[in-house]
Scaffold this motif. Structure first.
Motif, short mmCIF file in Angstrom:
data_model
loop_
_atom_site.label_atom_id
_atom_site.label_comp_id
_atom_site.label_asym_id
_atom_site.label_seq_id
_atom_site.Cartn_x
_atom_site.Cartn_y
_atom_site.Cartn_z
N SER A 63 0.84 -1.20 0.00
CA SER A 63 0.00 0.00 0.00
C SER A 63 0.87 1.25 0.00
CB SER A 63 -0.89 0.01 1.24
OG SER A 63 -1.43 1.31 1.47
N VAL A 69 -0.23 -2.67 5.29
CA VAL A 69 -1.17 -3.29 4.36
C VAL A 69 -0.50 -3.61 3.02
CG1 VAL A 69 -3.30 -2.89 3.04
CG2 VAL A 69 -3.17 -2.18 5.44
N THR A 71 -1.10 -6.40 -0.77
CA THR A 71 -1.90 -7.39 -1.49
C THR A 71 -1.01 -8.53 -1.96
OG1 THR A 71 -1.58 -6.27 -3.61
CG2 THR A 71 -3.54 -5.68 -2.34
N VAL A 99 -6.31 -8.62 0.15
CA VAL A 99 -5.65 -7.53 0.88
C VAL A 99 -5.40 -8.00 2.30
CG1 VAL A 99 -5.76 -5.09 1.53
CG2 VAL A 99 -6.96 -5.88 -0.54
N TRP A 100 -4.17 -7.79 2.80
CA TRP A 100 -3.76 -8.31 4.11
C TRP A 100 -3.20 -7.19 4.98
CZ3 TRP A 100 -4.63 -13.58 4.39
CH2 TRP A 100 -4.70 -14.28 3.18
N ARG A 101 -3.21 -7.45 6.30
CA ARG A 101 -2.55 -6.55 7.24
C ARG A 101 -1.60 -7.37 8.12
NH1 ARG A 101 -3.78 -1.55 8.99
NH2 ARG A 101 -5.97 -1.65 8.32
N TRP A 143 -1.73 -0.67 -6.91
CA TRP A 143 -2.29 0.40 -6.08
C TRP A 143 -2.17 1.73 -6.81
CZ3 TRP A 143 -4.21 -0.41 -1.06
CH2 TRP A 143 -3.92 -1.65 -0.48
N LEU A 152 -7.57 0.39 -6.28
CA LEU A 152 -6.71 -0.69 -6.79
C LEU A 152 -7.15 -1.04 -8.19
CD1 LEU A 152 -6.95 -3.15 -3.77
CD2 LEU A 152 -4.89 -1.92 -4.40
N LEU A 165 -11.75 0.29 -2.18
CA LEU A 165 -11.73 -0.34 -0.86
C LEU A 165 -12.63 0.44 0.08
CD1 LEU A 165 -7.96 -1.24 -0.43
CD2 LEU A 165 -9.82 -2.74 -1.10
N THR A 169 -10.76 -0.77 4.51
CA THR A 169 -10.17 -1.76 3.60
C THR A 169 -10.64 -3.19 3.87
OG1 THR A 169 -8.14 -2.13 4.88
CG2 THR A 169 -8.10 -0.33 3.30
#
Length: 388
Positions: A63, A69, A71, A99-101, A143, A152, A165, A169
């Motif tokens: 991101s 964040v 992807t 999408v991950w954190r 992004w 995105l 998003l 998100t």
């Protein structure tokens, strides 16, 4: 890192830390995200490991606004894939995106790695899937470069999808889309969002062609047919010259285009001896171009003649004495010469990705398929020549 890997990204969101994220590809073991922090002062690499149970990772993207964040594009759980492959001959591997954190304690660059980071990896927080059920396999996620991190674009088979998003998100909605039209089974292989034109344009590669798109109307604005003799692998926009685009491909060439005149490339490099997988402009000094190839080499080129300062750094006339004046004018008017600065040969396998650090413009990472990540610097002599 002992696992196969081809997915690499630099941490882009505002930070002083030199950080890269790597995604692994393994059919035998759980796949992982490796967070690589480089301590420049002590020349030490530290690593934290996150479990990516969704499957083997083909593409990773950070991101631009949130350090935690990112992807991934990944093949759906490899055990299910293997089972379905043996049960049904017409089974297909499905490539998805999400999408991950990362955990909060890993958001900032750390110069300390836990001793057991590899044996006891932490888990990722899934924010949302980019649901591509109706659109085929995901090739990559891009992004919007200069935004609030809410937009995105994904390339899935022959679909170009623009996502918004929502709700911190945790939800992704397709706001518009278009398809690649033509004969045969057309598929996007890669793409790049332009940082220019208020981020309203992207470039995509499919087979040997490069296409430009206006995302406001989702319409094609240019097409470079047969840009390369074989498959186009990667693209990157010059950060300072809005119409300049670099491409590379399986014809072993790196080409530079002015998208206002697409009949011929502005420049072409033929220094690699096998497929060129990755090309990257330096974010601050656009004469510096990195390429990585299946010949296991990284080449750093000085493409100064097509950079934003093709005549070198302009010196303030007040700084020059009368005797130096004429001589300096002659020097400024003469274009500097393009050259290969350095060839790096630390890898023993195909180099699938190269990335500049967003925190240090003189530092870059390269990743080969055997999982080896190498961090290098621009030669000091060239650095000072550019700065001074």
């Amino acid at each position: 890192m002992k696992k196969n890997a081809r997915a690499l990204t630099a941490q882009i969101a505002e930070t002083d830390a030199i950080r890269f994220l790597v995604g692994t590809q393994s059919l035998k073991y759980d796949n992982q995200i490796h967070i690589i922090d480089f301590d420049d002062e002590n020349n030490i690499i530290n690593k934290n490991v996150l479990l990516h149970e969704a499957g083997e990772i083909w593409h990773i993207s950070a991101s631009p606004v949130d350090k935690s964040v990112f992807t991934t594009c990944y093949n759906k759980n490899y055990l299910l894939t293997l089972v379905s492959f043996f049960l049904a001959s017409d089974s297909k591997v499905v490539t998805c995106a999400a999408v991950w954190r990362m955990p909060k304690e890993l958001e900032s660059g750390s110069h300390e790695s836990p001793d057991d980071s590899s044996s006891n990896p932490q888990t990722l927080e899934l924010l949302c899937h980019l649901d591509n059920t109706a659109h085929g396999n995901m090739a990559c996620v891009l992004w919007e470069p200069m935004s609030d991190g809410k937009k995105l674009i994904s390339l899935a088979d022959n679909y170009l999808l623009l996502w918004d998003l929502k709700e911190s998100t945790t939800k992704a909605v397709i706001s518009s889309s278009t398809t690649l039209e033509g004969k045969g089974q057309l598929k996007f292989t890669s793409g790049r969002w332009s940082p220019h034109h208020n981020c309203t344009q992207i470039a995509t590669a499919n087979d040997t062609a490069i296409r430009g798109w206006d995302i406001r109307s989702m319409s094609q604005i240019y097409c470079i047919e047969n840009a390369h003799g074989q498959l186009v692998r990667d693209l990157d926009f010059n950060p300072n010259k809005q119409y300049y685009l670099a491409s590379c491909g399986d014809d072993c060439k790196v080409k530079f285009w002015d998208i206002r005149n697409i009949n011929e490339p502005v420049k072409s490099l033929e220094e690699h001896s096998h497929w060129v997988w990755s090309v990257r402009y330096n974010h601050s000094h656009d004469q510096l171009v990195l390429t990585g190839s299946s010949d296991s080499r990284i080449i750093l080129s000085n493409m100064v003649s097509i950079s934003s300062e093709p005549f070198g750094h302009i010196v303030d006339e007040d700084e020059l004495s009368d005797q130096e004046d004429n001589h300096q004018d002659e020097k400024i008017k003469e274009p500097l010469q393009d050259s290969i600065i350095a060839t790096y040969e630390e890898h023993e396998d195909s180099v699938y990705a190269v990335e500049w650090s967003s925190a240090d413009p003189w530092l870059f990472a390269s990743l080969s398929y055997d999982g080896r990540l190498v961090i290098n610097r621009v030669p000091r002599a060239l650095k000072y020549r550019i700065l001074l």
